[in-house]
Scaffold this motif. Structure first.
Motif, mmCIF file in Angstrom:
data_model
loop_
_atom_site.group_PDB
_atom_site.id
_atom_site.type_symbol
_atom_site.label_atom_id
_atom_site.label_comp_id
_atom_site.label_asym_id
_atom_site.label_seq_id
_atom_site.Cartn_x
_atom_site.Cartn_y
_atom_site.Cartn_z
ATOM 1 N N SER A 30 0.800 -1.228 0.000
ATOM 2 C CA SER A 30 0.000 0.000 0.000
ATOM 3 C C SER A 30 0.830 1.274 0.000
ATOM 4 O O SER A 30 0.260 2.364 -0.002
ATOM 5 N N THR A 152 -9.911 -7.725 1.692
ATOM 6 C CA THR A 152 -9.438 -6.727 2.645
ATOM 7 C C THR A 152 -10.048 -6.933 4.028
ATOM 8 O O THR A 152 -9.548 -6.382 5.013
ATOM 9 N N THR A 349 -1.862 0.500 5.421
ATOM 10 C CA THR A 349 -2.677 -0.469 4.688
ATOM 11 C C THR A 349 -1.810 -1.596 4.135
ATOM 12 O O THR A 349 -0.603 -1.458 3.996
ATOM 13 N N CYS A 352 -1.865 -3.054 -2.416
ATOM 14 C CA CYS A 352 -1.651 -1.859 -3.231
ATOM 15 C C CYS A 352 -2.929 -1.049 -3.404
ATOM 16 O O CYS A 352 -2.878 0.182 -3.498
ATOM 17 N N ASN A 353 -4.092 -1.706 -3.447
ATOM 18 C CA ASN A 353 -5.331 -0.968 -3.657
ATOM 19 C C ASN A 353 -6.419 -1.403 -2.688
ATOM 20 O O ASN A 353 -7.606 -1.414 -3.034
ATOM 21 N N ASN A 475 -3.269 4.737 -2.197
ATOM 22 C CA ASN A 475 -2.326 4.197 -1.213
ATOM 23 C C ASN A 475 -2.744 4.528 0.223
ATOM 24 O O ASN A 475 -3.818 5.081 0.479
ATOM 25 N N THR A 476 -1.870 4.232 1.156
ATOM 26 C CA THR A 476 -2.136 4.419 2.583
ATOM 27 C C THR A 476 -2.497 5.859 2.933
ATOM 28 O O THR A 476 -3.319 6.099 3.817
#
Length: 727
Positions: A30, A152, A349, A352-353, A475-476
């Motif tokens: 992330s 997630t 996070t 990546c998404n 991202n995060t």
């Protein structure tokens, strides 16, 4: 020199024949690093490099990013759609129309026989945000099942739940630049050095310019803990006790920011009454941190001009994960450390998404942080999509972790798995294996045909990897960045947005709706839906072109804005109707599995720097896999000596759910009664894990269970180790 060398060999950088560099965003974690992928004159990706002008990574990459060009044509890439009638039959290569027709027909058959919610969809954190949006439109507006979630849930659901409970909305409020302004950093269950090396580099860079205390809370002496000023080796599962006790000290000693609390927070009285029960003396006996240290850390944090907290899976993957996140938020709220430079509550996070799926996938609601429970939201999206709002369910359906029990009980008969691998990633995997056998129909959509979950599929759909298509990741720090196609999709694989749009055409309702194939057009739809005075997730000022030009933009960026927004809640206004954040009063309940005579060791798990998730990608990259090619566990040397266990020998770990064979690495990084295992390997750590669920987020407690250690025949163990892993 090592190995008797008398002279050092010179470093040689081989010319890989790059003729063009193409812009992308890294497709692993992330952090959101901007990268350029070098292609040779044949158009083949051969190497990668960091983008110097990008704010996130400033030219740096970790080992995974540096070797990412190798995944395009790695072993196991899916080149053609495949079908079969029974999971024990051989796969038959087919064309896309046949594969999609069969999938749609099976979904319709099962829904007609068992009801709309008898089909479930499990998505990912790996595809583009535009693809998430398209999948959500397909599932919510066409297929109509309410049993739709992302993987997630296994990593970020507790952070989402905690943010919503504390602030009224999901969305990390801080940014990476906060490391450059903070006066105190408190990290919970986060081994930045291995999990997110570029964020750790940002922290180290900040520390070189200006020294401030770094405090790491982790049962294991991680690399991050070794570099910290203070390490708190907490008893697993007791983070909430420590957090409530830190808050107790801050309130008791008059260190809280009362003006901020009165202006920006509600629920103070109940919160203060609850943390009054968590004095350091009693808390120390539960969480394993001595009372003087609790007081010292509380004072450091509260007296800092600006203080920030970060956390990763050590908090989230717990039966108290959501409460732990709220406890961190509480700590920042009572010290006035939200929305200001260096003061934030920042979840780091995983994928990546993962943020993209939280924002736009419609897994837990409708796009743009809209809720299924809100009639106005259902009306708005129904009108925009051309769907009768009554078609939408009135509340969210099952989480991923509840979908599998629903398969067990026969409520769910069909499953669509998109770019995730529950056969390796779900806890208590032996139970998951039996569960998958109960499905009447399963379709797996993945870039790699050898993903373990495909063992139970009747249809396999080959999706393109990230840089064979165009689209955005978040991202995060809420930074939206873009990837542009580097090469054509491998074989006959297709971008996921194409697969979803073609699937939609198999339904009468889907054929009437607009499913753009160009992700720029999809992004325009998202922009329209993001507009609104009270919408925190506003991307209406962005475009694909502007995102690439700026190397990423943080939302919200409203129409007419020249820049994105670094920090949320800087004005002290939160997303609840009264504009205030909620201080959460949270009792601690001890419901964890704890060591006993039969199972005397805590088992902890986590990521190592060389690998990513279930090794679907990194297991194929030689320069990653060679560093961690086989499952292993860290064990304390003193405990090993008592049991007669040698370094680099094999042992069998046994829990109440299953067993696993691993290689032993002796180290004082783990406590006498604890072991640590990387979670990346199939048929390993999750054969043992318990997976009790957090009541709010439904996220599993991967990191709190107990095991015993048994001797095993070394030759048989080595043979088994090879047989169980194809890569």
């Amino acid at each position: 020199m090592l190995f008797g060398r008398r002279k050092k060999n010179p470093i040689v950088i081989r010319d890989k024949g790059v003729t063009e560099w193409k812009y992308a965003t890294c497709g692993y974690c992330s952090v959101g690093c901007s990268i350029e992928i070098g292609v040779n004159k044949e158009g083949t990706p051969v190497t990668t490099r960091g983008v110097g002008g990008a704010d996130v990574n400033r030219g740096k990459l970790c080992i995974k990013g540096l070797t990412e060009a190798q995944i395009f044509q790695a072993a196991g890439r899916g080149a053609e759609p495949k079908i079969r009638n029974k999971t024990f039959e051989d796969w038959q290569i087919t064309d896309w129309d046949t594969a999609l027709d069969k999938t749609a027909a099976e979904f319709k058959r099962i829904q007609e026989k068992y009801g709309r919610d008898s089909v479930a969809v499990i998505s990912t954190g790996q595809i583009m945000t535009e693809e998430f949006y398209t999948l959500g439109k397909l599932v919510r507006g066409v297929i109509g099942t309410n049993n739709y979630d992302g993987n997630t849930t296994l990593c970020m659901a507790s952070a989402v739940s905690g943010y919503k409970r504390s602030f009224g909305s999901d969305g990390p409020p801080g940014c990476y630049e906060d490391f450059e302004h903070t006066d105190c950093l408190l990290a919970f269950g986060s081994n930045l050095c291995e999990q997110h090396p570029i964020i750790y580099w940002r922290l180290k860079e900040a520390l070189e310019k200006r020294k401030f205390p770094v405090i790491v809370v982790d049962p294991r002496v991680t690399m991050f803990a070794q570099f910290a000023d203070i390490h708190l080796p907490i008893t697993p599962g007791t983070d909430l006790v420590l957090l409530n006790s830190l808050a107790h000290v801050i309130l008791k000693e008059g260190l809280a920011d009362q003006e901020y609390i009165e202006r920006c927070c509600s629920g103070y009285e109940d919160f203060a009454a609850e943390v009054e029960k968590f004095g350091p003396t009693s808390a120390a006996k539960i969480c394993g941190i001595d009372e003087d240290t609790i007081r010292h850390v509380a004072r450091l944090y509260a007296k800092a001009g600006a203080a920030m907290s970060i956390w990763t899976m050590g908090i989230n993957q717990s039966t108290h994960g959501s409460d732990g996140v709220c406890g961190i938020n509480n700590l920042n709220l009572i010290t006035g450390n939200i929305g200001k430079p260096g003061g934030t509550s920042l979840s780091i996070t995983g994928q990546c998404n993962a943020m993209g799926t939280r924002e736009w996938s419609s897994c837990s609601g409708l796009p743009g942080y809209r809720a299924l429970e809100n009639a106005e939201h259902r009306e708005e999206i129904g009108k925009f999509w051309g769907v009768d709002p009554e078609f939408f369910p009135k509340k969210r359906g099952l989480f991923q972790t509840d979908i599998f029990p629903a398969i067990e009980t026969g409520q769910i008969k069909a499953l669509w798995v998109v770019a995730t691998n529950p056969m390796t990633s779900m806890p208590n995997s032996a139970r998951i294996r039996k569960t998958m056998e109960k499905l009447e129909f399963c379709v797996v959509q993945d870039s790699y045909e050898d993903v373990e979950t495909a063992q139970y599929a009747h249809v396999y759909l080959p999706g393109s990897v990230w840089a064979e298509k165009k689209g955005c990741f978040t991202n995060t720090e809420r930074r939206v960045n873009i990837t542009t196609p580097v090469m054509a999709p491998y074989g006959n694989s297709k971008p996921d947005v194409w697969i979803f749009s073609q699937m939609a055409k198999r339904w009468e309702q889907g054929a009437k709706m607009n499913f753009p194939l160009d992700t720029s057009d999809v992004f325009d739809e998202m922009k329209q839906l993001s507009k609104g005075d009270h919408r925190i997730l506003d991307i209406s000022g962005m475009s694909h072109e502007l995102i690439e030009q700026k190397r990423g933009i943080q939302w919200p960026m409203r129409e007419g804005d020249s820049e994105g927004t670094q920090r949320l809640y800087a004005d002290g206004k939160f997303c609840y109707p009264d504009g205030k954040a909620k201080l959460m009063a949270m009792p601690w309940v001890d419901n964890n599995e704890v060591p006993d005579e039969d199972y005397p060791f805590w088992m902890n798990s986590g990521r190592v720097v060389e690998h990513f998730h279930t090794r679907t990608k990194t297991g194929k990259v030689g320069n990653c896999n060679k560093f961690s090619p086989t499952p292993y566990m860290e064990m304390n040397p003193d405990a090993a000596e008592e049991l007669g266990i040698k370094h680099m020998s094999y042992v069998r770990l046994v829990s109440r759910r299953g067993d696993a064979v691993v290689m032993v690495q002796l180290t004082h990084r783990v406590a006498f009664n604890a072991v640590f295992i990387p979670f990346h390997f199939h048929d390993c750590v999750n054969r043992l894990s318990l997976g009790l669920l957090d009541p709010y987020s439904r996220q599993p407690a991967f990191k709190q269970c107990t095991v015993r250690i048994e001797h095993v025949d070394q030759k048989e163990a080595a043979k088994l180790n090879v047989e169980m892993r194809a890569f």
